[in-house]
Design a protein around this motif. Structure first.
Motif, short mmCIF file in Angstrom:
data_model
loop_
_atom_site.label_atom_id
_atom_site.label_comp_id
_atom_site.label_asym_id
_atom_site.label_seq_id
_atom_site.Cartn_x
_atom_site.Cartn_y
_atom_site.Cartn_z
N UNK A 33 0.92 -1.10 0.01
CA UNK A 33 0.10 -0.01 0.04
C UNK A 33 0.90 1.38 -0.02
N UNK A 34 2.07 1.24 0.69
CA UNK A 34 2.86 2.56 0.84
C UNK A 34 3.53 2.49 -0.59
N UNK A 35 4.06 1.39 -1.15
CA UNK A 35 4.96 1.39 -2.30
C UNK A 35 4.07 1.87 -3.63
N UNK A 36 2.64 1.52 -3.51
CA UNK A 36 2.15 2.03 -4.71
C UNK A 36 1.63 3.40 -4.84
N UNK A 37 1.57 3.97 -3.42
CA UNK A 37 1.21 5.38 -3.56
C UNK A 37 2.38 6.33 -4.15
N UNK A 38 1.93 7.41 -4.64
CA UNK A 38 2.91 8.46 -5.36
C UNK A 38 2.16 9.52 -5.51
N UNK A 39 3.11 10.56 -6.15
CA UNK A 39 2.50 11.74 -6.31
C UNK A 39 2.83 12.15 -7.70
N UNK A 40 2.02 13.28 -8.21
CA UNK A 40 2.01 13.86 -9.49
C UNK A 40 3.38 14.88 -9.72
N UNK A 41 3.99 14.60 -10.62
CA UNK A 41 5.33 15.64 -10.71
C UNK A 41 4.65 17.07 -11.21
N UNK A 42 5.35 17.87 -10.50
CA UNK A 42 5.03 19.24 -10.47
C UNK A 42 6.13 20.05 -11.17
N UNK A 43 5.78 21.18 -11.93
CA UNK A 43 6.74 21.77 -12.66
C UNK A 43 7.55 22.83 -11.87
N UNK A 44 8.92 22.79 -11.91
CA UNK A 44 9.54 23.88 -11.02
C UNK A 44 10.74 24.45 -11.83
N UNK A 45 10.64 25.57 -12.10
CA UNK A 45 11.67 26.52 -12.81
C UNK A 45 13.16 26.07 -12.61
N UNK A 46 13.99 26.01 -13.59
CA UNK A 46 15.46 25.74 -13.29
C UNK A 46 16.11 27.08 -12.58
N UNK A 47 16.84 26.85 -11.65
CA UNK A 47 17.42 28.11 -10.90
C UNK A 47 18.51 28.81 -12.13
N UNK A 48 18.45 30.16 -12.02
CA UNK A 48 19.02 31.28 -12.97
C UNK A 48 20.47 31.45 -12.42
N UNK A 49 20.70 31.34 -11.23
CA UNK A 49 21.68 31.59 -10.68
C UNK A 49 23.00 30.26 -10.08
N UNK A 50 24.20 30.41 -10.14
CA UNK A 50 24.95 29.35 -9.99
C UNK A 50 24.74 28.85 -8.57
N UNK A 51 25.03 27.59 -8.27
CA UNK A 51 25.08 26.88 -6.80
C UNK A 51 26.38 26.85 -6.37
N UNK A 52 26.50 26.94 -5.07
CA UNK A 52 27.93 26.93 -4.69
C UNK A 52 28.22 25.70 -3.70
N UNK A 53 29.47 25.00 -3.76
CA UNK A 53 29.63 23.79 -3.15
C UNK A 53 30.55 24.06 -2.18
N UNK A 54 30.30 23.72 -0.98
CA UNK A 54 31.31 23.72 0.31
C UNK A 54 31.37 22.42 0.90
N UNK A 55 32.68 21.99 1.32
CA UNK A 55 32.90 20.70 1.80
C UNK A 55 33.41 20.84 3.24
N UNK A 56 32.52 20.19 4.17
CA UNK A 56 33.43 20.14 5.74
C UNK A 56 33.62 18.65 6.10
N UNK A 57 34.50 18.63 7.12
CA UNK A 57 34.75 17.34 7.75
C UNK A 57 34.58 17.35 9.16
N UNK A 58 33.69 16.81 9.75
CA UNK A 58 33.41 16.60 11.12
C UNK A 58 33.69 15.48 11.94
N UNK A 59 34.29 15.61 13.21
CA UNK A 59 34.59 14.47 13.83
C UNK A 59 33.53 14.02 14.82
#
Length: 785
Positions: A677-703
């Motif tokens: 019952x959970x597997x067959x459940x779903x949702x309709x795809x919705x349109x979302x505009x592509x971002x016009x501004x660049x993304x920024x990546x940052x990496x961190x290492x946590x202990x």
């Protein structure tokens, strides 16, 4: 049920050959499983009498016989059978005869003596699998008669596979009734008119449980002939129905069972002490049955008893202590009606399977006992002689049947073709029903032998059956075809199955009935549901999950040399007897190499992460996450609860080592069980505009502490919704030099983005600091230098 075609035709003889008769019965719902000849084809064999048998002059083991075959002169025949003797009537194959296997009989010289035929054994004629000598026929067999005609060897044995609701057809009377109704022919009468009493002797009868035994009929018969023998015609019918002759009285009760469908029993009157009682057993009582098996009884079992204790297991089998023997002269004959509820399951409890129990479990006509006891009395007196007393009848019998309303107009609507009222009523009356007009409808009283007729739809089914399913006209369907609405986001079980097959899995179907031990090993929730009447002793409970069936499938494949298996099953798990406690689930099992043997990559055994990838592909585009948790059937360190969009959906993990060892597996398979019952459940795809501004990546290492779960950390970060954080993931784990013992270093990749502008360095640093602070506060994480 097996019976003789000739016996059936003695009651009703339609103008149909054997195959046509079988087709008629099958199309009426009485499936013909097999039709077999009583004997193979042979010819030229007659009844003969040995007039003289003398030792062969040139052979110690042969005799020279003078044989009368109905001709002018006796024939000289050389025979080696040890039972060949003067006065014996037997089967003789004349010169020119053909025996089974196209074996031709010719005149021959045997050790210097001319032989003009062959004296035959039952095995040589194909009517028995083994024989100790030549066939011995009764003294009244007519010399010269064709053996096939005299023994009715052109008869056929018909085997029916009856459904449980048609217990009324477990007799020749029931089959004749059906055949007569199907062919509109009259049926020959069976003689069960009352037999006048010659003596006044009666034996007292008592019923202590009228619900279990509504009626009991008994009769005393004295002074039977102990030397009497069962007549050939009765022996023949019994043997062709699968029963062996035992004793004339027992044979008569068995004959009536087959003929009328009423189980009966005969007691040796001299062995009875006090009244015969139909009562419930006392817990712990024992009775030794006719098969010499001693059974301990429970308080819910019905017995026939006297003052000394149980005499018989009612409706199942008689007791040895009161059985009729070769020296029995006085009888007490029983014909009773037992409720199906009082008999069902009791025979199986003691490992028994009897013709009586088979019939009483399905229901026997409550009006049969009186007719059966009269029929049996008449046959016993004809065969064994004796003097009969009056019938003692105790009990009110079964309650009257309620009338069934029948509306011809509704019948036509359901059948889908035109059939006038008179034709339908005639069909019902041919089946023994009484139909009384009531306006536009009828009130129908079903005959006492038809327990399965209780509703109007049952009568409509009978009309279709008697009219003939193959006679129903094929008319095109008419109506407006309307497509049913299907939610766009939902997926069907078929789509899930296709997705599993596309990833190399094979669908299997296993039993919902499983051994109790298997269910105990794999059940994670819900109460154990035992079956009241299991189809086999080892399949006694309803499964609480599907993984156990897949493990059994894996064992079967391994036993047949299949070392790699990827299988799935869609089916119900039974957590309670309520409908909402029987969820449909998808179970998956993977074992052995990830891929079939090949040259393109080294062999690798399937693991937890391979199955996780398959399950993730099944859930996509919804988000699948795992939560550390324990399942009794899964490895404690390799098991997880599956969540889809945060909703619990099932389990994933490696089989527990204890169970892998118990079920003889070299390694633990990886398994999953998910809520469909959970597997067959779903949702309709919705349109979302592509971002016009660049993304920024940052990496961190946590202990952090070595026991901290990465998934919990990621969930905590996303739940806090840092200002510009679009996504965070863990891409590295390190433990070793430079990291304190008991700690681990986790490297996270963060993707930061603003939908309306380019991020500044201060905004980027602020978001990274927010994430670091969150992890430090909640998990005591520190930035790794």
């Amino acid at each position: 049920m097996q019976f003789s075609e000739a016996w059936l035709r003695s009651l009703v003889d339609p103008d149909l050959n054997t195959q046509q008769l079988g087709h008629l019965l099958t199309m009426a719902g009485l499936e013909v499983e097999a039709i077999e000849a009583v004997a193979p084809v042979f010819s030229g064999v007659v009844v003969a009498e040995i007039l003289k048998a003398e030792k062969h002059p040139n052979a110690d083991r042969l005799q020279v016989c003078q044989v009368a075959t109905g001709g002018d002169e006796p024939l000289t025949i050389v025979c080696g059978a040890i039972n060949a003797r003067a006065g014996l009537k037997t089967a003789c194959a004349l010169v020119g005869a053909t025996l089974p296997g196209d074996f031709a009989i010719r005149q021959a010289k045997v050790r210097g003596v001319e032989s003009f035929g062959m004296l035959c054994s039952a095995r040589e004629l194909g009517v028995a699998d083994a024989a100790d000598g030549i066939l011995e026929l009764p003294a009244d067999a007519p010399v010269g008669a064709d053996l096939r005609d005299w023994l009715d060897l052109d008869d056929r044995l018909i085997t029916l596979k009856l459904t449980p609701n048609r217990g009324d057809c477990l007799s020749l009377l029931g089959l004749a009734r059906e055949t007569a109704a199907l062919t509109s022919l009259p049926m020959a009468d069976i003689e069960y008119a009352p037999v006048p009493a010659d003596i006044a002797d009666v034996h007292p009868v008592e019923i202590s449980d009228t619900a279990a035994c509504p009626a009991y009929h008994g009769r005393v018969i004295r002074d039977i002939d102990t030397s009497a023998r069962t007549p050939v015609w009765m022996v023949r019918r019994l043997e062709r129905s699968g029963l062996r002759p035992i004793h004339p009285v027992v044979d008569v009760t068995n004959y009536v069972l087959l003929e009328l469908g009423q189980p009966m029993h005969a007691f040796d009157l001299s062995r009875l002490r006090g009244p015969v009682r139909a009562r419930m057993a006392r817990a712990g009582e024992a009775v030794k049955l006719l098969n010499e098996q001693e059974v301990r009884l429970d308080s819910d079992e019905l017995v026939i008893a006297d003052d000394t204790g149980p005499l018989a297991l009612a409706g199942i089998m008689g007791g040895l202590g009161s059985a009729v023997g070769n020296d029995s002269r006085d009888l007490f004959l029983e014909a009773a009606h037992f409720s199906p509820d009082a008999i069902v399951g009791r025979a199986r409890r003691h490992g028994l399977s009897t013709d009586s129990a088979h019939r009483f479990e399905r229901g026997v006509d409550p009006e049969l006992p009186r007719r059966a006891i009269e029929r049996a009395t008449r046959l016993i007196l004809e065969i064994c002689g004796g003097r009969a007393g009056p019938v003692v009848a105790v009990g009110a019998g079964a309650p009257a049947r309620a009338d069934i309303p029948f509306r011809p107009a509704r019948a036509r609507r359901i059948l889908g073709f035109d059939l006038d009222d008179a034709a339908m009523i005639a069909m019902l009356e041919r089946l023994g029903m009484v139909c009384v007009a009531d306006g536009d409808a009828y009130r129908v009283t079903a005959p006492s032998h038809r327990f399965d007729l209780v509703r109007e739809i049952d009568l409509i089914e009978e009309i279709a059956r008697i009219h003939g399913y193959d006679a129903i006209p094929a008319t095109p369907l008419r109506g407006a075809h309307v497509m049913l609405p299907v939610p766009e986001g939902a997926r069907s079980p078929l789509m899930l199955k296709q997705a599993m097959a596309a990833r190399g899995y094979q669908e299997v179907v296993t039993y919902s009935f499983v051994p109790e031990e298997l269910d105990r090993d794999f059940r994670n929730e819900g109460a154990v549901l035992p079956l009241l009447n299991p189809i086999a002793s080892q399949l006694g409970v309803m499964r609480g999950g599907l993984i156990g069936g897949l493990v059994q499938t894996l064992r079967h494949n391994l036993n047949h040399g299949q070392e790699r298996l990827k299988a799935f099953e869609v089916g119900r798990a039974f957590l309670s007897s309520e409908a909402d406690g029987q969820p449909t689930r998808l179970a998956v099992l993977a074992y052995g190499p990830v891929h079939p043997e090949q040259w393109g990559e080294p062999a690798r055994v399937v693991d937890f992460f391979d199955l996780r990838a398959d399950i993730e592909s099944l859930a996509r585009p919804r988000e699948l996450t795992l939560r550390r948790a324990e399942h009794p059937a899964l490895h404690p360190g390799q098991s997880a609860q599956v969540l889809i969009d945060g909703e619990p959906a099932g389990w994933l993990g490696a089989l527990h080592p204890r169970l892998a060892l118990k079920y003889g597996l070299a390694r633990a398979p990886v398994v999953a069980e998910l809520d469909l019952e959970v597997l067959v459940r779903g949702h309709c795809p919705r349109y979302r505009a592509l971002p016009r501004f660049p993304a920024v990546r940052r990496d961190i290492a946590m202990v952090v502490d070595a026991g901290t779960a990465v998934g919990d950390m990621l969930d905590a970060v996303m739940a806090s919704k840092p200002t510009f954080l679009a996504r965070i993931s863990c891409f590295d784990l390190y433990q070793g030099e430079g990291v304190e013992s008991g700690k681990k270093s986790l490297a996270f990749n963060m993707l930061l983005q603003h939908t309306e502008k380019t991020l500044t360095e201060s905004e980027i640093d602020s978001t990274v600091a927010e994430v670091v602070a969150l992890l430090a506060n909640k998990y005591k994480a520190t930035l790794r230098n």
